[in-house]
Scaffold this motif. Structure first.
Motif, short mmCIF file in Angstrom:
data_model
loop_
_atom_site.label_atom_id
_atom_site.label_comp_id
_atom_site.label_asym_id
_atom_site.label_seq_id
_atom_site.Cartn_x
_atom_site.Cartn_y
_atom_site.Cartn_z
N THR A 92 28.19 42.69 53.21
CA THR A 92 27.99 41.50 52.39
C THR A 92 29.34 40.95 51.95
N PRO A 93 29.40 39.73 51.42
CA PRO A 93 30.67 39.23 50.88
C PRO A 93 31.26 40.14 49.81
N ASP A 94 30.42 40.70 48.94
CA ASP A 94 30.93 41.63 47.93
C ASP A 94 31.57 42.84 48.58
N ASP A 95 30.94 43.36 49.63
CA ASP A 95 31.51 44.50 50.35
C ASP A 95 32.87 44.15 50.92
N VAL A 96 32.95 43.00 51.58
CA VAL A 96 34.20 42.60 52.23
C VAL A 96 35.31 42.44 51.21
N GLN A 97 35.02 41.87 50.06
CA GLN A 97 36.05 41.72 49.03
C GLN A 97 36.53 43.08 48.54
N ALA A 98 35.62 44.00 48.30
CA ALA A 98 36.00 45.32 47.80
C ALA A 98 36.81 46.10 48.85
N ILE A 99 36.36 46.04 50.10
CA ILE A 99 37.08 46.74 51.17
C ILE A 99 38.46 46.13 51.36
N THR A 100 38.54 44.80 51.36
CA THR A 100 39.83 44.13 51.57
C THR A 100 40.81 44.47 50.46
N ALA A 101 40.34 44.50 49.22
CA ALA A 101 41.23 44.86 48.11
C ALA A 101 41.76 46.28 48.28
N GLN A 102 40.91 47.19 48.72
CA GLN A 102 41.35 48.57 48.96
C GLN A 102 42.41 48.61 50.05
N VAL A 103 42.18 47.89 51.13
CA VAL A 103 43.13 47.83 52.24
C VAL A 103 44.47 47.27 51.76
N GLN A 104 44.43 46.17 51.05
CA GLN A 104 45.66 45.55 50.58
C GLN A 104 46.41 46.48 49.63
N MET A 105 45.68 47.17 48.76
CA MET A 105 46.32 48.12 47.86
C MET A 105 47.00 49.24 48.66
N GLU A 106 46.31 49.77 49.67
CA GLU A 106 46.90 50.84 50.47
C GLU A 106 48.11 50.35 51.25
N MET A 107 48.07 49.11 51.72
CA MET A 107 49.25 48.56 52.40
C MET A 107 50.44 48.48 51.45
N LEU A 108 50.20 48.00 50.25
CA LEU A 108 51.28 47.89 49.28
C LEU A 108 51.84 49.26 48.93
N GLU A 109 50.98 50.22 48.73
CA GLU A 109 51.44 51.57 48.38
C GLU A 109 52.16 52.24 49.55
N ALA A 110 51.91 51.76 50.77
CA ALA A 110 52.61 52.29 51.95
C ALA A 110 53.95 51.64 52.19
N GLY A 111 54.24 50.53 51.48
CA GLY A 111 55.54 49.87 51.63
C GLY A 111 55.51 48.49 52.22
N PHE A 112 54.34 48.01 52.65
CA PHE A 112 54.22 46.61 53.06
C PHE A 112 54.14 45.73 51.81
N ALA A 113 54.74 44.55 51.87
CA ALA A 113 54.64 43.59 50.76
C ALA A 113 53.66 42.47 51.06
N ALA A 114 53.34 42.26 52.33
CA ALA A 114 52.50 41.13 52.72
C ALA A 114 51.68 41.52 53.93
N MET A 115 50.67 40.71 54.23
CA MET A 115 49.82 41.00 55.37
C MET A 115 49.29 39.71 55.96
N ALA A 116 49.04 39.76 57.28
CA ALA A 116 48.37 38.68 57.99
C ALA A 116 46.98 39.18 58.35
N GLU A 117 45.97 38.56 57.78
CA GLU A 117 44.59 38.98 57.99
C GLU A 117 43.96 38.15 59.10
N PHE A 118 43.69 38.81 60.21
CA PHE A 118 43.07 38.21 61.40
C PHE A 118 41.56 38.23 61.13
#
Length: 452
Positions: A92-118
């Motif tokens: 659902t849209p709620d699922d996608v928002q929650a999953i995307t926020a988790q992904v973005q958080m993990e990217m930031l904690e890994a050292g990425f500052a930005a992302m291109a979402e395909f």
């Protein structure tokens, strides 16, 4: 104005000691080296932070679900894709928002500052558009607003089930659009991106030569922003394109598309030597995702020949089965060692392996995302990552050895702080909104467990 004092920093001209970086409105405004200054924040090792140039965020929630095999002894990208289609049909849209926020958080904690979402998960299950056609794009932007990551949003054009023009399969109908439907999504996505911080960008993404017609490709490449497309990922794809167009995918793209620096071609793991050199010399970025390419058995990118031809590449995490900047870089280099049976194959006489890998990830990611970043230099967005110098791995290490040690012998725990366009989003190794983000993600996984 904010300021960061680093004991050691990687600047465009090389490593420097006692560097104070001044930030204002998200950009680096000035640097002072060689003397201790009063600063808002002090760090040990300061690096430019790369952009993750290729992500399908929703696939993060599938990690660990596709490692079993049925009676058939051959499992591939194509069988994995069928499992992915069944999984996404529950989101659902709620699922996608929650999953995307988790992904973005993990990217930031890994050292990425930005992302291109395909971004290609556009519609409801069954293919009917949401009342707001760009609902899912808006949810990705909402996640970026929460996490503070620098976002380049790439709504995907997906028209057909194969290069022969066949209809979309049931698992693909949530992706599909004609040109009118796609432009409606682009309009809504543009509004959503405009509501984010100034560094957010919008691009376009024809999914692949299989999924988009040549006429549509010619139309989409008129867009002025970043252009991303999957290209030559699997041998079956190569054979399908060759049978329909009379040429391999990379050869056809070189002959029929206006390739250049705005383009990012994802994977490119199935190329001849001539195609490798030609694509490298076009100025397009090769978007490499070594962990996903390994996971799916895609093949190995011709990195040595690409580098010899002067090509630019960057790093993405694609399926997000594991989000780790250092592991993507290490996997890329190790794949080249296995193919060539040599060591340090991407190193140069002037720079170590880790330095070459890191510099290119910064440069290629910034170019692919259309982002003024990738360097600690005045005028650039303050995309910065700090490593904690007290880690035992770093004892006695200096200069390029710091990157070599982190990438090949260190852990993600070395990341202490991250700034995305000046937003201090990771402190002491943790995202500033970690608790809220992980709570929502856990709830999403529990709901999905009930419906799978």
């Amino acid at each position: 104005m904010k300021s960061i004092l680093a004991k050691t920093a990687l600047l465009p001209e090389g490593w420097a000691s006692d560097v104070t970086v001044y930030l204002d409105e998200g950009r680096i405004t000035d640097l002072v080296t060689g003397g201790l200054q009063d600063a808002d924040t002090s760090v040990d090792i300061l690096l430019p932070a790369p952009t993750n140039l290729h992500s399908h965020a929703f696939q993060r929630a599938m990690a660990g679900l596709t490692e079993q095999r049925g009676a058939d002894k051959t499992d591939s990208f194509w069988t994995w894709r069928q499992l992915m289609f069944r999984f996404l049909d529950k989101l659902t849209p709620d699922d996608v928002q929650a999953i995307t926020a988790q992904v973005q958080m993990e990217m930031l904690e890994a050292g990425f500052a930005a992302m291109a979402e395909f971004h290609y998960l556009h519609h409801r299950p069954g293919g009917r558009p949401y009342d707001a056609p760009a609902e899912m794009a808006q949810r990705i932007c909402a996640a970026a607003d929460q996490t503070g990551i620098g976002l380049t949003l790439l709504p995907v054009m997906y028209m057909q089930g194969g290069v022969d023009g066949r209809a979309l399969a049931p698992g693909q109908v949530r992706f599909g659009n004609d040109m009118d439907g796609y432009m409606q999504i682009m309009g809504g996505a543009e509004q959503a991106v405009a509501g984010l911080a100034e560094d957010a960008r919008l691009g376009v993404a024809p999914h692949s030569l299989r999924a988009v017609t040549p006429d549509a490709l010619r139309h989409l490449q008129q867009f002025r922003g970043p252009l991303h497309m999957h290209l030559a990922e699997q041998q079956a794809e190569v054979e399908e394109i060759k049978a329909a167009y009379g040429a391999r995918p990379v050869t056809w793209a070189l002959d029929h598309l206006d390739l250049g620096p705005r383009w990012c071609l994802i994977h490119c793991t199935q190329m001849t030597r001539a195609e490798t050199r030609g694509l490298a010399q076009s100025g397009a970025v090769a978007g490499l995702c070594p962990l996903t390419e390994s996971s799916l058995g895609d093949g190995i990118f011709n990195a040595v020949e690409w580098a010899d031809a002067g090509g630019t590449w960057g790093i993405g995490s694609d399926s997000n089965i594991l989000i780790s900047l250092k592991e993507e870089l290490r996997t890329l280099e190790y794949s080249q060692r296995l193919v060539t049976q040599n060591r340090a194959v991407l190193a140069t006489p002037d720079h170590s392996t880790g330095r070459v890998l890191y510099d290119m990830a910064c440069a290629g990611g910034a170019q692919a995302a259309g982002r003024d970043a990738g360097q600690i230099a005045p005028g650039h967005w303050a995309d910065l990552v700090a490593l904690g110098g007290d880690a035992t791995d770093f004892i006695g290490r200096k200069g390029d050895q710091l990157l070599d040690t982190w990438i090949f012998a260190g852990t993600d725990a070395a990341v202490s702080d991250v700034w995305a366009a000046g937003r201090h989003v990771v402190k002491d190794g943790a995202h500033v909104a970690r608790d809220a983000i992980t709570t929502a993600y856990r709830a999403t996984l529990r709901r999905l467990e009930d419906v799978m």
